[in-house]
Design a protein around this motif. Structure first.
Motif, short mmCIF file in Angstrom:
data_model
loop_
_atom_site.label_atom_id
_atom_site.label_comp_id
_atom_site.label_asym_id
_atom_site.label_seq_id
_atom_site.Cartn_x
_atom_site.Cartn_y
_atom_site.Cartn_z
N ALA A 71 0.84 -1.21 0.00
CA ALA A 71 0.00 0.00 0.00
C ALA A 71 0.87 1.25 0.00
O ALA A 71 2.10 1.17 0.18
N ARG A 72 0.22 2.39 -0.15
CA ARG A 72 0.94 3.66 0.00
C ARG A 72 1.46 3.74 1.43
O ARG A 72 0.82 3.32 2.38
N VAL A 73 2.66 4.32 1.58
CA VAL A 73 3.21 4.43 2.94
C VAL A 73 3.30 5.92 3.32
O VAL A 73 4.24 6.61 2.96
N GLY A 212 7.46 -0.82 -4.93
CA GLY A 212 6.95 -0.97 -6.30
C GLY A 212 5.45 -0.86 -6.36
O GLY A 212 4.84 -1.08 -7.40
N TYR A 213 4.80 -0.50 -5.23
CA TYR A 213 3.33 -0.61 -5.14
C TYR A 213 2.62 0.70 -5.48
O TYR A 213 2.99 1.77 -4.98
N GLY A 214 1.58 0.58 -6.26
CA GLY A 214 0.57 1.62 -6.49
C GLY A 214 1.03 3.06 -6.42
O GLY A 214 1.91 3.50 -7.17
N GLY A 220 2.57 9.05 -11.77
CA GLY A 220 1.62 9.98 -12.37
C GLY A 220 0.42 10.24 -11.47
O GLY A 220 -0.24 11.28 -11.58
N LYS A 221 0.14 9.30 -10.57
CA LYS A 221 -1.13 9.33 -9.84
C LYS A 221 -1.07 10.30 -8.65
O LYS A 221 -1.27 11.51 -8.81
N LYS A 222 -0.79 9.79 -7.46
CA LYS A 222 -0.87 10.64 -6.27
C LYS A 222 0.26 11.66 -6.22
O LYS A 222 0.05 12.81 -5.82
N CYS A 223 1.48 11.23 -6.61
CA CYS A 223 2.65 12.12 -6.48
C CYS A 223 2.53 13.32 -7.43
O CYS A 223 2.74 14.46 -7.03
N GLU A 241 -7.70 18.10 -7.60
CA GLU A 241 -8.48 17.57 -6.49
C GLU A 241 -8.64 16.05 -6.55
O GLU A 241 -8.65 15.47 -7.63
N HIS A 242 -8.81 15.47 -5.35
CA HIS A 242 -8.98 14.04 -5.20
C HIS A 242 -10.46 13.73 -5.37
O HIS A 242 -11.16 13.44 -4.39
N MET A 243 -10.95 13.84 -6.60
CA MET A 243 -12.39 13.77 -6.83
C MET A 243 -12.75 12.89 -8.03
O MET A 243 -12.05 12.92 -9.05
N ASP A 288 -12.67 8.36 -11.79
CA ASP A 288 -13.05 7.75 -10.50
C ASP A 288 -12.19 8.21 -9.34
O ASP A 288 -12.43 7.84 -8.20
N ASP A 289 -11.15 9.07 -9.61
CA ASP A 289 -10.24 9.36 -8.48
C ASP A 289 -9.73 10.80 -8.44
O ASP A 289 -9.58 11.35 -7.36
N ILE A 290 -9.42 11.37 -9.61
CA ILE A 290 -8.75 12.68 -9.61
C ILE A 290 -9.41 13.61 -10.64
O ILE A 290 -9.76 13.17 -11.74
N PHE A 311 -8.32 2.79 -14.26
CA PHE A 311 -8.77 2.70 -12.87
C PHE A 311 -7.82 1.78 -12.12
O PHE A 311 -7.49 0.69 -12.62
N PHE A 312 -7.39 2.23 -10.94
CA PHE A 312 -6.56 1.39 -10.07
C PHE A 312 -7.41 1.12 -8.84
O PHE A 312 -7.24 1.75 -7.80
N GLY A 313 -8.35 0.21 -8.99
CA GLY A 313 -9.40 0.06 -7.98
C GLY A 313 -9.10 -1.02 -6.95
O GLY A 313 -8.35 -1.96 -7.20
N LYS A 382 -6.35 -7.06 1.52
CA LYS A 382 -7.47 -6.10 1.58
C LYS A 382 -7.22 -4.86 0.70
O LYS A 382 -8.16 -4.18 0.32
N ASN A 383 -5.97 -4.60 0.35
CA ASN A 383 -5.68 -3.50 -0.59
C ASN A 383 -5.26 -4.05 -1.96
O ASN A 383 -4.53 -3.42 -2.71
N SER A 384 -5.74 -5.28 -2.28
CA SER A 384 -5.43 -5.81 -3.61
C SER A 384 -6.16 -4.98 -4.66
O SER A 384 -7.20 -4.38 -4.38
N PRO A 464 -3.50 13.36 2.71
CA PRO A 464 -2.12 12.97 2.37
C PRO A 464 -1.66 13.47 1.00
O PRO A 464 -0.60 13.05 0.53
N PHE A 465 -2.44 14.34 0.37
CA PHE A 465 -2.16 14.68 -1.03
C PHE A 465 -1.94 16.16 -1.30
O PHE A 465 -1.67 16.56 -2.43
N ILE A 466 -2.09 17.02 -0.28
CA ILE A 466 -1.86 18.45 -0.50
C ILE A 466 -0.35 18.66 -0.49
O ILE A 466 0.31 18.36 0.50
O1 O2Y Z 1 -2.29 1.67 -1.96
C1 O2Y Z 1 -2.09 2.29 -3.00
O2 O2Y Z 1 -0.97 2.53 -3.42
C2 O2Y Z 1 -3.21 2.74 -3.79
S1 O2Y Z 1 -3.81 4.28 -3.25
C3 O2Y Z 1 -5.14 4.71 -4.26
C4 O2Y Z 1 -5.34 4.06 -5.45
C5 O2Y Z 1 -6.39 4.41 -6.27
C6 O2Y Z 1 -7.20 5.43 -5.87
N1 O2Y Z 1 -7.01 6.08 -4.72
C7 O2Y Z 1 -6.02 5.72 -3.89
C8 O2Y Z 1 -5.93 6.51 -2.61
O3 O2Y Z 1 -5.15 6.20 -1.73
O4 O2Y Z 1 -6.66 7.50 -2.51
#
Ligand code: O2Y
Ligand code: MN
Length: 607
Positions: A71-73, A212-214, A220-223, A241-243, A288-290, A311-313, A382-384, A464-466
């Motif tokens: 998962a994200r750390v 190496g995770y998500g 490109g995604k959260k960072c 925005e996270h929307m 679905d996320d941003i 989608f990274f669901g 649970k975060n698969s 965690p994203f601002i």
């Molecule tokens: O655990 C991860 O690395 C995935 S985090 C994630 C993935 C898709 C959409 N939103 C999130 C999030 O943490 O908001």
């Protein structure tokens, strides 16, 4: 195959060569985004044991991560701004020069024995004026193929960057060099205490090491699309925005676009792909996320693009009941599964999906697993996740790649509240809406830190994203509200999770959330009724279409009324939260007075 020497852009060439010299990869490979390259990398990963080719869905693969890398750390995520006050209370901070000095050591030789991939990508349709480009360097083929689904990777992006187009510099390494005689592992990574997910807002750089995770590795995604983009957005007068972004169409064929910010575990992806229970109503997905939103000077509205392409669901809980459109998207094929269980016939399985008992499967830790042997599970982490192309979604909106973005009529904020918060509440003004977003919160359970009744605040679901100080972020929201000639979206606070005293959910949720979307749609058109209350505008009792719904009159009343005593009891937590955000007030980062003024208004209204 092109090489760094073929490039013309001295800055780009120098940046790439610098990292090649430091990381010392065995080879360097440019990614052109082609299907052929995608397939070559997947075949390679099947050979090395990182991927298992699945029999169903077609052209799909399963990866299983190291058990420490799931998962994200957040505790290893840093904003490397000039000083700590620029990062604010919601971020971990490291001084840029110190971090870079540490990276000069950590990255030295970190790609030995491995291939360095160079990924030119666009966040958003590359032809959109709202899109932004990036280049990610990585030593992970898994990251390359996931980036090919989640972003737009192409030779054209590289050519444009080489010709001088601005780009975000992103570097990632799994942090696992391979010695000449060393056997490789399916998921190389570094231990948690050596992982670093760092953003340098001043130089627009991202450097990620050890995971190496998500969200830690798909930069490109959260960072980029949130932490770095939020800084760019403030400087350039737009919003990152996270929307989710959805399109809602009424039975007459009239449509509107809505964005929504929800903390995790609130069904955000499900809402983005909702199947309405109301006859004649339709919901389609833009993202679905941003959401990246910018004023369109022609119509004065905020226009949104989804900067992502896939989608990274979260897999567990996704089913034909909870989200049939996500299931259909996945089942088209071309999907990468991470940490789900593998069935005997090489299909996928996870908890709370469509198949209750899968027989004997291989769990995410590569062990045989059977419900009878281990009823508690889980077989899937649970975060698969599933990584799947957005264009395969059966309800993807035709406008989802529109270069000018889609005009936003309403913004939703929502938390997970068992008590106090009504089903839907319309803000009195933009400023009141910003206050709602700033105090967005979910109730903790007895098991979570803080205990039952305590609120966990997550402003605009961006905690965690601002990429900068949260107080300046809220000031930026207020500034957006002053844009000359703006036709601002209306702002709503929704809560699908209210419970009765005996613990039952008062609201059915899922497709029935379309009833709330209908009220919002009609409020935007000025045709739905509302009553002004102490906390905002709530639907009058018959304003929400409850036809055919099995909700008692008593429950309806609770959903649509103000629990004054509950709100009053919440006020001290709101106040404490806002004061906490204000830690750097005397270092030039005060919480805007308007936010405190909104708190005072709420107090006064409830007195
Ligand atoms: O655990 C991860 O690395 C995935 S985090 C994630 C993935 C898709 C959409 N939103 C999130 C999030 O943490 O908001
Ligand atoms: Mn998210």
């Amino acid at each position: 195959m092109i090489t760094v020497n073929d490039l013309k852009n001295a800055e780009l060439k120098g940046w790439l060569q610098g990292w090649i010299d430091l990381c010392k990869p065995a080879q360097v490979e440019f990614c052109d985004g082609s299907e052929q390259h995608y397939n070559t990398l997947c075949d390679l990963m099947v050979k090395t044991g990182t991927f298992i080719k699945m029999k169903y869905p077609q052209n799909s693969y399963l990866a299983r991560s190291d058990k420490s890398d799931v998962a994200r750390v957040e505790e290893r995520t840093f904003i490397c701004a000039k000083d700590e006050a620029n990062a604010g209370v919601t971020n971990h901070w490291k001084a840029p020069a110190e971090m870079k000095a540490e990276f000069n050591q950590i990255f030295d030789g970190c790609m030995a024995g491995r291939t360095m991939y160079i990924i030119p990508f666009s966040m958003g349709n590359p032809e959109s004026p709202l899109a932004k480009y990036g280049i990610e360097i990585t030593d992970s083929a898994y990251v390359v193929v996931n980036m090919m689904i989640m972003t737009r990777v192409s030779q054209t992006i590289l050519d444009r960057v080489d010709a001088g187009r601005e780009y975000i510099h992103a570097v990632h390494s799994n942090g696992a060099p391979l010695g000449a005689d060393q056997a490789d592992v399916p998921w190389p990574c570094a231990p948690v205490e050596k992982k670093y997910i760092t953003q340098f807002p001043d130089t627009r750089e991202i450097i990620s090491y050890g995971s190496g995770y998500g969200g830690n590795a798909l930069l490109g995604k959260k960072c980029f699309a949130l932490r770095i983009a939020s800084v760019l957005a403030k400087e350039e007068g737009w919003m990152a925005e996270h929307m989710l972004i959805l399109k809602v169409t009424n039975p007459e064929g009239k449509y509107k676009f809505v964005t929504g910010a929800f903390p995790s575990a609130c069904g955000k992806t499900n809402l983005a792909m909702l199947t309405p229970t109301l006859p004649g109503w339709k919901v389609e997905t833009v993202g679905d996320d941003i959401a990246w939103m910018r004023f369109n000077e022609k119509d004065g509205m905020l226009h949104a693009i989804n900067p992502e392409a896939g989608f990274f669901g979260v897999a567990p809980g996704t089913s034909m009941k909870s989200n049939p459109n996500a299931m259909k998207t996945i089942n088209v094929g071309n999907t990468i599964f991470t940490n789900v269980a593998l069935t005997e016939d090489y299909g996928y399985w996870w908890e709370d999906g469509d198949v209750k008992d899968p027989g004997t499967v291989v769990d995410w830790l590569r062990r045989p697993w059977n419900k009878a042997w281990n009823p508690a599970g889980p077989a899937a982490h649970k975060n698969s996740r599933f990584t799947t192309p957005a264009k395969q979604c059966p309800v993807i909106a035709p406008e989802w790649e529109s270069p000018e973005g889609v005009p936003i009529s309403a913004i939703l904020f929502g938390g997970r509240r068992k008590t106090v918060v009504p089903l839907v509440n319309e803000s009195r003004s933009w400023e009141h809406g910003v206050f709602m977003g700033a105090t967005m919160s979910s109730e903790m359970t007895a098991a979570t830190l803080g205990g039952a009744g305590q609120l966990r605040f997550d402003p605009m679901a961006m905690l965690p994203f601002i990429g900068y100080n949260v107080t300046d972020y809220l000031a930026h929201w207020l500034e957006i509200g002053k844009h000359p000639g703006a036709k601002l979206p209306k702002i709503y606070y929704v809560n699908w999770f209210r419970r009765g005293e005996d613990g039952h959910f008062l609201w059915p949720g899922y497709g029935d959330n379309s009833r709330v979307l209908k009220w919002i749609f009609e409020r935007c058109d000025g045709t739905a009724a509302a009553k002004e209350t102490e906390i905002g505008f709530l639907p009058t009792e018959d304003a929400i279409d409850m036809s055919g719904l099995d909700v008692s009159d008593e429950d309806k009343k609770i959903l649509l009324s103000v629990d004054k005593e509950g709100w009053k009891a919440t006020l001290p937590q709101f106040e404490e939260w806002l004061n906490k955000l204000n830690k750097y007030a005397d270092q030039g980062h005060p919480l805007p007075a308007e936010i405190f003024a909104q708190l005072e208004t709420l107090k006064k209204n409830l007195a």
